[in-house]
Write a protein that holds these residues in place. Structure first.
Motif, short mmCIF file in Angstrom:
data_model
loop_
_atom_site.label_atom_id
_atom_site.label_comp_id
_atom_site.label_asym_id
_atom_site.label_seq_id
_atom_site.Cartn_x
_atom_site.Cartn_y
_atom_site.Cartn_z
N LEU A 116 8.60 15.42 16.10
CA LEU A 116 8.49 16.58 16.77
C LEU A 116 7.33 16.75 17.60
O LEU A 116 7.28 17.11 18.72
CB LEU A 116 8.57 17.71 15.61
CG LEU A 116 10.02 18.02 15.21
CD1 LEU A 116 10.08 19.09 14.20
CD2 LEU A 116 10.87 18.44 16.01
N ASP A 117 6.26 16.14 17.16
CA ASP A 117 4.89 16.16 17.86
C ASP A 117 5.05 15.25 18.85
O ASP A 117 4.41 15.41 19.96
CB ASP A 117 3.78 15.53 16.65
CG ASP A 117 3.53 16.63 15.71
OD1 ASP A 117 3.76 17.87 15.72
OD2 ASP A 117 2.95 16.13 14.78
N ASP A 118 5.74 14.15 18.76
CA ASP A 118 5.81 13.18 19.99
C ASP A 118 6.60 14.02 21.05
O ASP A 118 6.49 13.76 22.33
CB ASP A 118 6.72 12.03 19.37
CG ASP A 118 5.75 11.26 18.54
OD1 ASP A 118 4.55 11.37 18.60
OD2 ASP A 118 6.30 10.23 17.75
N GLN A 120 6.89 17.17 21.72
CA GLN A 120 6.09 18.15 22.32
C GLN A 120 5.01 17.56 23.16
O GLN A 120 4.75 17.97 24.16
CB GLN A 120 5.40 18.92 21.23
CG GLN A 120 4.62 20.46 21.69
CD GLN A 120 3.51 20.14 22.52
OE1 GLN A 120 2.77 19.29 22.21
NE2 GLN A 120 3.34 21.19 23.23
N GLU A 121 4.63 16.38 22.93
CA GLU A 121 3.52 15.49 23.73
C GLU A 121 4.54 15.19 25.13
O GLU A 121 3.83 15.08 26.27
CB GLU A 121 3.07 14.39 23.24
CG GLU A 121 1.92 14.79 22.08
CD GLU A 121 1.53 13.67 21.35
OE1 GLU A 121 1.88 12.64 21.71
OE2 GLU A 121 0.56 13.86 20.55
N ARG A 122 5.58 14.44 24.92
CA ARG A 122 6.30 14.18 26.09
C ARG A 122 6.88 15.19 26.92
O ARG A 122 7.16 15.10 28.23
CB ARG A 122 7.46 13.33 25.50
CG ARG A 122 7.14 11.84 24.90
CD ARG A 122 8.32 11.08 24.43
NE ARG A 122 8.05 9.81 23.70
CZ ARG A 122 8.65 8.91 23.33
NH1 ARG A 122 10.03 9.08 23.45
NH2 ARG A 122 8.27 7.95 22.89
N TYR A 123 7.40 16.30 26.28
CA TYR A 123 8.03 17.42 26.99
C TYR A 123 7.36 18.84 26.65
O TYR A 123 8.02 19.43 26.05
CB TYR A 123 9.52 17.51 26.70
CG TYR A 123 10.33 16.16 27.01
CD1 TYR A 123 10.73 15.54 28.08
CD2 TYR A 123 10.57 15.30 25.62
CE1 TYR A 123 11.37 14.34 28.26
CE2 TYR A 123 11.42 14.43 25.67
CZ TYR A 123 11.69 13.65 27.11
OH TYR A 123 12.26 12.38 27.12
N PRO A 124 6.15 18.88 27.22
CA PRO A 124 5.38 20.16 26.67
C PRO A 124 6.04 21.60 27.26
O PRO A 124 5.88 22.44 26.67
CB PRO A 124 3.95 19.89 27.49
CG PRO A 124 4.25 18.95 28.59
CD PRO A 124 5.46 17.91 27.99
N ASN A 125 7.00 21.11 28.37
CA ASN A 125 7.32 22.52 28.90
C ASN A 125 8.80 22.84 28.25
O ASN A 125 9.21 23.85 28.18
CB ASN A 125 7.89 22.52 30.40
CG ASN A 125 6.56 22.25 31.15
OD1 ASN A 125 5.61 22.75 30.78
ND2 ASN A 125 6.75 21.49 32.29
N LEU A 126 9.15 21.85 27.52
CA LEU A 126 10.75 22.19 26.89
C LEU A 126 10.52 22.44 25.30
O LEU A 126 11.26 23.32 24.79
CB LEU A 126 11.47 20.76 26.74
CG LEU A 126 12.86 20.90 26.99
CD1 LEU A 126 13.49 21.70 27.90
CD2 LEU A 126 13.65 19.33 26.64
N VAL A 127 9.43 21.75 24.60
CA VAL A 127 9.21 22.01 23.23
C VAL A 127 7.72 22.62 23.08
O VAL A 127 6.76 21.88 23.31
CB VAL A 127 9.30 20.78 22.56
CG1 VAL A 127 9.16 20.87 20.85
CG2 VAL A 127 10.72 20.05 22.60
N THR A 128 7.59 23.77 22.53
CA THR A 128 6.44 24.46 22.75
C THR A 128 5.63 24.17 21.17
O THR A 128 6.78 24.07 20.13
CB THR A 128 6.27 26.06 22.91
OG1 THR A 128 7.40 26.56 21.92
CG2 THR A 128 6.87 26.04 24.19
#
Length: 366
Positions: A116-118, A120-128
Protein backbone atom coordinates in the motif's frame (compact mmCIF):
# COMPACT_ATOMS: atom_id res chain seq x y z
CA UNK A 1 -65.07 -11.01 -4.06
CA UNK A 2 -63.74 -10.16 -0.61
CA UNK A 3 -60.30 -11.08 0.66
CA UNK A 4 -61.85 -13.57 3.07
CA UNK A 5 -63.71 -15.29 0.23
CA UNK A 6 -60.53 -15.46 -1.87
CA UNK A 7 -58.60 -16.95 1.03
CA UNK A 8 -61.38 -19.47 1.75
CA UNK A 9 -61.46 -20.49 -1.92
CA UNK A 10 -57.69 -20.98 -1.88
CA UNK A 11 -57.88 -23.10 1.28
CA UNK A 12 -60.71 -25.20 -0.17
CA UNK A 13 -58.78 -25.76 -3.38
CA UNK A 14 -55.47 -26.85 -1.84
CA UNK A 15 -56.44 -28.31 1.54
CA UNK A 16 -59.84 -29.90 0.98
CA UNK A 17 -57.99 -33.09 0.10
CA UNK A 18 -57.06 -35.25 3.11
CA UNK A 19 -53.72 -36.34 1.66
CA UNK A 20 -52.74 -32.71 0.98
CA UNK A 21 -53.30 -31.86 4.65
CA UNK A 22 -51.28 -34.91 5.77
CA UNK A 23 -48.48 -33.94 3.38
CA UNK A 24 -48.42 -30.43 4.83
CA UNK A 25 -48.24 -31.83 8.37
CA UNK A 26 -45.40 -34.20 7.42
CA UNK A 27 -43.42 -31.36 5.84
CA UNK A 28 -43.96 -29.02 8.80
CA UNK A 29 -42.95 -31.73 11.28
CA UNK A 30 -39.89 -32.61 9.20
CA UNK A 31 -38.67 -29.03 9.01
CA UNK A 32 -39.40 -28.53 12.73
CA UNK A 33 -37.31 -31.58 13.66
CA UNK A 34 -34.40 -30.37 11.53
CA UNK A 35 -34.57 -26.79 12.89
CA UNK A 36 -34.95 -27.58 16.60
CA UNK A 37 -33.27 -30.97 16.86
CA UNK A 38 -30.79 -30.66 13.99
CA UNK A 39 -27.75 -30.15 16.21
CA UNK A 40 -28.70 -33.07 18.45
CA UNK A 41 -29.42 -35.39 15.51
CA UNK A 42 -26.48 -34.19 13.40
CA UNK A 43 -24.71 -37.63 13.45
CA UNK A 44 -27.93 -39.27 12.22
CA UNK A 45 -28.40 -36.79 9.38
CA UNK A 46 -24.72 -37.08 8.46
CA UNK A 47 -24.99 -40.87 8.32
CA UNK A 48 -28.18 -40.56 6.27
CA UNK A 49 -26.41 -38.43 3.66
CA UNK A 50 -23.42 -40.78 3.52
CA UNK A 51 -25.66 -43.86 3.23
CA UNK A 52 -27.52 -42.11 0.42
CA UNK A 53 -24.21 -41.55 -1.35
CA UNK A 54 -23.04 -45.14 -0.86
CA UNK A 55 -26.34 -46.75 -1.82
CA UNK A 56 -25.55 -46.22 -5.50
CA UNK A 57 -22.40 -48.37 -5.18
CA UNK A 58 -24.33 -51.07 -3.28
CA UNK A 59 -27.04 -51.14 -5.95
CA UNK A 60 -24.39 -51.35 -8.70
CA UNK A 61 -22.76 -54.38 -7.05
CA UNK A 62 -26.14 -56.06 -6.58
CA UNK A 63 -26.98 -55.57 -10.26
CA UNK A 64 -23.76 -57.43 -11.07
CA UNK A 65 -24.74 -60.46 -9.00
CA UNK A 66 -23.11 -59.65 -5.65
CA UNK A 67 -25.29 -60.65 -2.65
CA UNK A 68 -26.74 -57.74 -0.69
CA UNK A 69 -24.83 -58.32 2.55
CA UNK A 70 -21.51 -58.82 0.74
CA UNK A 71 -22.11 -55.68 -1.34
CA UNK A 72 -22.81 -53.69 1.82
CA UNK A 73 -19.65 -55.02 3.52
CA UNK A 74 -17.45 -54.21 0.49
CA UNK A 75 -18.82 -50.67 0.13
CA UNK A 76 -18.64 -50.09 3.88
CA UNK A 77 -14.99 -51.23 4.01
CA UNK A 78 -14.20 -48.83 1.18
CA UNK A 79 -15.92 -46.05 3.10
CA UNK A 80 -13.91 -46.87 6.24
CA UNK A 81 -10.69 -46.81 4.22
CA UNK A 82 -11.53 -43.33 2.88
CA UNK A 83 -12.47 -42.17 6.37
CA UNK A 84 -9.18 -43.38 7.86
CA UNK A 85 -7.19 -41.79 5.03
CA UNK A 86 -9.03 -38.54 5.67
CA UNK A 87 -8.45 -38.70 9.42
CA UNK A 88 -4.77 -39.67 9.37
CA UNK A 89 -3.45 -38.14 6.14
CA UNK A 90 -5.51 -35.22 4.86
CA UNK A 91 -6.69 -33.62 8.11
CA UNK A 92 -3.20 -33.42 9.72
CA UNK A 93 -1.82 -31.94 6.49
CA UNK A 94 -4.57 -29.30 6.36
CA UNK A 95 -4.15 -28.54 10.07
CA UNK A 96 -0.38 -28.05 9.73
CA UNK A 97 -0.88 -25.73 6.77
CA UNK A 98 -3.53 -23.78 8.65
CA UNK A 99 -1.17 -23.34 11.62
CA UNK A 100 1.58 -22.23 9.24
CA UNK A 101 -0.75 -19.73 7.60
CA UNK A 102 -1.75 -18.25 10.96
CA UNK A 103 1.90 -17.95 11.98
CA UNK A 104 2.80 -16.26 8.70
CA UNK A 105 -0.13 -13.86 8.81
CA UNK A 106 1.80 -11.01 10.54
CA UNK A 107 4.47 -11.12 7.81
CA UNK A 108 1.79 -11.13 5.12
CA UNK A 109 0.11 -8.20 6.86
CA UNK A 110 3.40 -6.29 6.87
CA UNK A 111 3.93 -7.08 3.18
CA UNK A 112 0.45 -5.82 2.41
CA UNK A 113 1.15 -2.59 4.27
CA UNK A 114 4.39 -2.13 2.30
CA UNK A 115 2.48 -2.73 -0.93
CA UNK A 116 0.00 0.00 0.00
CA UNK A 117 2.86 2.38 0.77
CA UNK A 118 4.38 1.66 -2.64
CA UNK A 119 1.04 2.33 -4.31
CA UNK A 120 0.76 5.64 -2.50
CA UNK A 121 4.22 6.67 -3.67
CA UNK A 122 3.53 5.66 -7.28
CA UNK A 123 0.01 7.08 -7.47
CA UNK A 124 -0.22 9.89 -4.89
CA UNK A 125 -3.32 11.35 -6.52
CA UNK A 126 -5.12 8.01 -6.62
CA UNK A 127 -4.24 6.58 -3.18
CA UNK A 128 -4.10 9.03 -0.29
CA UNK A 129 -2.47 8.47 3.12
CA UNK A 130 -5.90 8.66 4.79
CA UNK A 131 -7.17 5.83 2.62
CA UNK A 132 -4.14 3.73 3.49
CA UNK A 133 -4.70 4.32 7.20
CA UNK A 134 -8.36 3.37 6.85
CA UNK A 135 -7.46 0.17 5.00
CA UNK A 136 -4.81 -0.72 7.58
CA UNK A 137 -7.30 -0.05 10.38
CA UNK A 138 -9.93 -2.29 8.80
CA UNK A 139 -7.36 -5.07 8.22
CA UNK A 140 -6.14 -4.72 11.83
CA UNK A 141 -9.64 -5.08 13.20
CA UNK A 142 -10.23 -8.14 11.03
CA UNK A 143 -6.97 -9.65 12.28
CA UNK A 144 -7.98 -8.98 15.90
CA UNK A 145 -11.37 -10.65 15.37
CA UNK A 146 -9.66 -13.59 13.67
CA UNK A 147 -7.34 -13.99 16.66
CA UNK A 148 -10.28 -13.88 19.05
CA UNK A 149 -12.09 -16.55 17.03
CA UNK A 150 -8.96 -18.71 17.03
CA UNK A 151 -8.67 -18.32 20.82
CA UNK A 152 -12.31 -19.26 21.27
CA UNK A 153 -11.82 -22.27 19.03
CA UNK A 154 -8.78 -23.40 21.03
CA UNK A 155 -10.63 -23.02 24.33
CA UNK A 156 -13.47 -25.11 22.96
CA UNK A 157 -11.13 -27.69 21.46
CA UNK A 158 -11.97 -30.31 24.10
CA UNK A 159 -15.63 -30.18 23.15
CA UNK A 160 -14.69 -30.31 19.47
CA UNK A 161 -12.50 -33.38 20.06
CA UNK A 162 -15.33 -35.13 21.94
CA UNK A 163 -17.77 -34.28 19.16
CA UNK A 164 -15.30 -35.61 16.57
CA UNK A 165 -14.92 -38.87 18.52
CA UNK A 166 -18.72 -39.23 18.68
CA UNK A 167 -18.94 -38.69 14.92
CA UNK A 168 -16.15 -41.17 14.19
CA UNK A 169 -17.90 -43.86 16.27
CA UNK A 170 -21.61 -43.26 15.67
CA UNK A 171 -21.65 -42.27 12.02
CA UNK A 172 -19.97 -45.43 10.63
CA UNK A 173 -22.25 -47.63 12.76
CA UNK A 174 -25.34 -45.79 11.55
CA UNK A 175 -24.14 -45.92 7.94
CA UNK A 176 -23.62 -49.70 8.09
CA UNK A 177 -27.10 -50.44 9.46
CA UNK A 178 -28.76 -47.95 7.10
CA UNK A 179 -27.18 -49.78 4.16
CA UNK A 180 -27.74 -53.28 5.56
CA UNK A 181 -31.37 -52.79 6.67
CA UNK A 182 -32.42 -50.26 4.06
CA UNK A 183 -35.58 -52.11 3.00
CA UNK A 184 -36.66 -52.62 6.61
CA UNK A 185 -36.11 -48.97 7.52
CA UNK A 186 -37.88 -47.71 4.39
CA UNK A 187 -40.77 -50.08 5.02
CA UNK A 188 -41.08 -48.87 8.61
CA UNK A 189 -41.09 -45.23 7.46
CA UNK A 190 -43.75 -45.94 4.85
CA UNK A 191 -45.88 -47.73 7.45
CA UNK A 192 -46.13 -44.46 9.38
CA UNK A 193 -47.65 -42.73 6.34
CA UNK A 194 -51.24 -43.18 5.18
CA UNK A 195 -51.99 -46.00 2.75
CA UNK A 196 -53.36 -43.61 0.16
CA UNK A 197 -50.32 -41.49 -0.65
CA UNK A 198 -50.63 -40.88 -4.39
CA UNK A 199 -49.70 -37.21 -4.07
CA UNK A 200 -46.65 -37.94 -1.90
CA UNK A 201 -45.49 -40.65 -4.30
CA UNK A 202 -45.82 -38.34 -7.29
CA UNK A 203 -43.87 -35.55 -5.60
CA UNK A 204 -41.14 -37.98 -4.50
CA UNK A 205 -40.87 -39.46 -8.00
CA UNK A 206 -40.48 -35.99 -9.50
CA UNK A 207 -37.57 -35.09 -7.22
CA UNK A 208 -35.94 -38.44 -6.35
CA UNK A 209 -33.77 -38.72 -9.47
CA UNK A 210 -32.79 -35.06 -9.31
CA UNK A 211 -31.79 -35.22 -5.63
CA UNK A 212 -29.84 -38.48 -6.08
CA UNK A 213 -28.06 -37.05 -9.12
CA UNK A 214 -27.35 -33.77 -7.35
CA UNK A 215 -25.99 -35.16 -4.06
CA UNK A 216 -23.77 -37.82 -5.63
CA UNK A 217 -22.71 -35.53 -8.45
CA UNK A 218 -21.85 -32.70 -6.07
CA UNK A 219 -19.76 -35.06 -3.92
CA UNK A 220 -17.82 -36.25 -6.99
CA UNK A 221 -17.43 -32.65 -8.17
CA UNK A 222 -15.90 -31.62 -4.83
CA UNK A 223 -13.39 -34.49 -5.01
CA UNK A 224 -12.40 -33.82 -8.63
CA UNK A 225 -12.14 -30.03 -8.35
CA UNK A 226 -10.25 -30.23 -5.04
CA UNK A 227 -7.80 -32.83 -6.37
CA UNK A 228 -7.11 -30.94 -9.61
CA UNK A 229 -6.67 -27.69 -7.67
CA UNK A 230 -4.21 -29.36 -5.27
CA UNK A 231 -2.13 -30.84 -8.11
CA UNK A 232 -2.14 -27.49 -9.92
CA UNK A 233 -1.10 -25.46 -6.86
CA UNK A 234 1.56 -28.01 -5.92
CA UNK A 235 2.96 -27.92 -9.49
CA UNK A 236 3.42 -24.14 -9.26
CA UNK A 237 4.93 -24.44 -5.76
CA UNK A 238 2.14 -22.47 -4.11
CA UNK A 239 2.27 -22.77 -0.31
CA UNK A 240 -0.73 -24.11 1.60
CA UNK A 241 -1.78 -26.08 -1.50
CA UNK A 242 -3.88 -28.63 0.43
CA UNK A 243 -5.67 -25.96 2.46
CA UNK A 244 -6.46 -23.88 -0.61
CA UNK A 245 -7.52 -26.99 -2.59
CA UNK A 246 -10.02 -27.95 0.13
CA UNK A 247 -11.40 -24.41 0.02
CA UNK A 248 -11.69 -24.50 -3.77
CA UNK A 249 -13.33 -27.94 -3.64
CA UNK A 250 -15.99 -26.88 -1.16
CA UNK A 251 -16.56 -23.63 -3.04
CA UNK A 252 -18.55 -25.57 -5.67
CA UNK A 253 -21.29 -26.03 -3.06
CA UNK A 254 -22.33 -22.41 -3.55
CA UNK A 255 -23.08 -21.80 -7.24
CA UNK A 256 -21.75 -18.56 -8.75
CA UNK A 257 -20.72 -17.13 -5.36
CA UNK A 258 -18.32 -19.87 -4.22
CA UNK A 259 -15.91 -19.53 -7.14
CA UNK A 260 -15.67 -15.76 -6.64
CA UNK A 261 -15.11 -16.08 -2.88
CA UNK A 262 -12.42 -18.78 -3.28
CA UNK A 263 -10.56 -16.55 -5.74
CA UNK A 264 -9.60 -14.08 -3.00
CA UNK A 265 -7.48 -16.38 -0.77
CA UNK A 266 -5.89 -18.09 -3.79
CA UNK A 267 -4.90 -14.75 -5.33
CA UNK A 268 -3.79 -13.36 -1.94
CA UNK A 269 -1.49 -16.29 -1.12
CA UNK A 270 -0.09 -16.34 -4.67
CA UNK A 271 0.45 -12.58 -4.56
CA UNK A 272 2.27 -12.61 -1.22
CA UNK A 273 4.39 -15.61 -2.20
CA UNK A 274 5.29 -14.78 -5.81
CA UNK A 275 4.71 -11.04 -5.88
CA UNK A 276 3.41 -9.39 -9.05
CA UNK A 277 5.38 -11.72 -11.31
CA UNK A 278 4.62 -14.04 -14.21
CA UNK A 279 4.32 -16.94 -11.72
CA UNK A 280 1.47 -15.15 -9.98
CA UNK A 281 -0.26 -14.63 -13.32
CA UNK A 282 0.15 -18.31 -14.22
CA UNK A 283 -1.48 -19.40 -10.93
CA UNK A 284 -4.44 -17.05 -11.45
CA UNK A 285 -4.89 -18.21 -15.06
CA UNK A 286 -4.69 -21.89 -14.02
CA UNK A 287 -7.30 -21.28 -11.32
CA UNK A 288 -9.56 -19.58 -13.86
CA UNK A 289 -9.19 -22.54 -16.22
CA UNK A 290 -10.16 -24.95 -13.40
CA UNK A 291 -13.30 -22.93 -12.68
CA UNK A 292 -14.17 -22.67 -16.39
CA UNK A 293 -13.75 -26.41 -16.95
CA UNK A 294 -15.81 -27.12 -13.84
CA UNK A 295 -18.71 -24.95 -14.94
CA UNK A 296 -18.70 -25.81 -18.64
CA UNK A 297 -17.50 -29.44 -18.78
CA UNK A 298 -17.63 -31.21 -15.41
CA UNK A 299 -21.03 -29.95 -14.23
CA UNK A 300 -22.89 -30.88 -17.47
CA UNK A 301 -21.29 -34.36 -17.42
CA UNK A 302 -22.03 -35.08 -13.74
CA UNK A 303 -25.49 -33.55 -13.59
CA UNK A 304 -27.05 -35.31 -16.53
CA UNK A 305 -30.49 -34.83 -14.94
CA UNK A 306 -30.09 -31.09 -14.67
CA UNK A 307 -31.95 -29.29 -11.92
CA UNK A 308 -34.10 -26.86 -13.85
CA UNK A 309 -33.95 -23.89 -11.52
CA UNK A 310 -33.44 -20.24 -12.36
CA UNK A 311 -30.11 -18.77 -11.11
CA UNK A 312 -32.02 -16.28 -8.95
CA UNK A 313 -33.89 -19.17 -7.31
CA UNK A 314 -30.60 -20.98 -6.64
CA UNK A 315 -28.97 -17.93 -5.03
CA UNK A 316 -32.04 -17.20 -2.88
CA UNK A 317 -32.17 -20.86 -1.79
CA UNK A 318 -28.46 -20.84 -0.87
CA UNK A 319 -28.86 -17.63 1.16
CA UNK A 320 -32.05 -18.76 2.90
CA UNK A 321 -31.24 -22.37 3.76
CA UNK A 322 -27.59 -21.57 4.44
CA UNK A 323 -28.68 -18.91 6.93
CA UNK A 324 -30.93 -21.43 8.71
CA UNK A 325 -28.78 -24.60 8.72
CA UNK A 326 -25.27 -23.44 7.90
CA UNK A 327 -23.13 -25.90 5.91
CA UNK A 328 -25.87 -28.51 5.47
CA UNK A 329 -28.29 -25.80 4.41
CA UNK A 330 -25.86 -24.74 1.67
CA UNK A 331 -25.25 -28.36 0.64
CA UNK A 332 -28.97 -29.14 0.36
CA UNK A 333 -30.11 -25.71 -0.84
CA UNK A 334 -30.72 -26.87 -4.42
CA UNK A 335 -32.44 -30.19 -3.45
CA UNK A 336 -34.68 -28.27 -1.04
CA UNK A 337 -35.48 -25.72 -3.73
CA UNK A 338 -36.25 -28.65 -6.04
CA UNK A 339 -38.59 -30.05 -3.39
CA UNK A 340 -40.45 -26.75 -3.16
CA UNK A 341 -40.69 -26.58 -6.94
CA UNK A 342 -42.02 -30.16 -7.08
CA UNK A 343 -44.60 -29.27 -4.44
CA UNK A 344 -45.73 -26.19 -6.36
CA UNK A 345 -46.18 -28.19 -9.57
CA UNK A 346 -47.34 -31.57 -8.29
CA UNK A 347 -49.68 -30.46 -5.49
CA UNK A 348 -52.39 -28.74 -7.60
CA UNK A 349 -51.98 -31.27 -10.43
CA UNK A 350 -52.38 -34.14 -7.97
CA UNK A 351 -55.50 -32.60 -6.48
CA UNK A 352 -57.00 -31.92 -9.89
CA UNK A 353 -56.18 -35.46 -11.04
CA UNK A 354 -57.82 -36.94 -7.95
CA UNK A 355 -60.96 -34.84 -8.41
CA UNK A 356 -61.13 -35.88 -12.07
CA UNK A 357 -60.82 -39.56 -11.08
CA UNK A 358 -63.57 -39.12 -8.50
CA UNK A 359 -65.84 -37.61 -11.16
CA UNK A 360 -65.06 -40.48 -13.56
CA UNK A 361 -65.78 -43.06 -10.81
CA UNK A 362 -69.05 -41.33 -9.94
CA UNK A 363 -70.16 -41.31 -13.58
CA UNK A 364 -69.18 -44.96 -13.95
CA UNK A 365 -71.27 -45.93 -10.92
CA UNK A 366 -74.28 -44.06 -12.33
Amino acid sequence: MTLRAVFKSWIDHYFSDEEAVILLVVLVLGFAVVIWLGRMLAPFFTALVIAFLLQGAVSWLERHGVPHLLAVILVFLGFLGMLLALAFILLPLIWNQLVGLVQETPRMFASGQQLLDDLQERYPNLVTPDQIQNWIGVAGREMTQFGQRALTLSLASLGNVLALIIYLVLVPILVFFMLKDRDTLVGFTLSLLPQNRTLMTRIWQEMDDQIANYVRGKFIEIIIVGTVAFLTFAYFGLPYSALLAVLVGFSVLVPYIGAAVATLPVAAVAGFHFGMTDQFLYVVIAYGIIQALDGNVLVPVLFSEAVNLHPVSIIVAVLFFGGIWGFWGIFFAIPLATLLKALVYAWPRGIQRRKKNEVVETLAEE
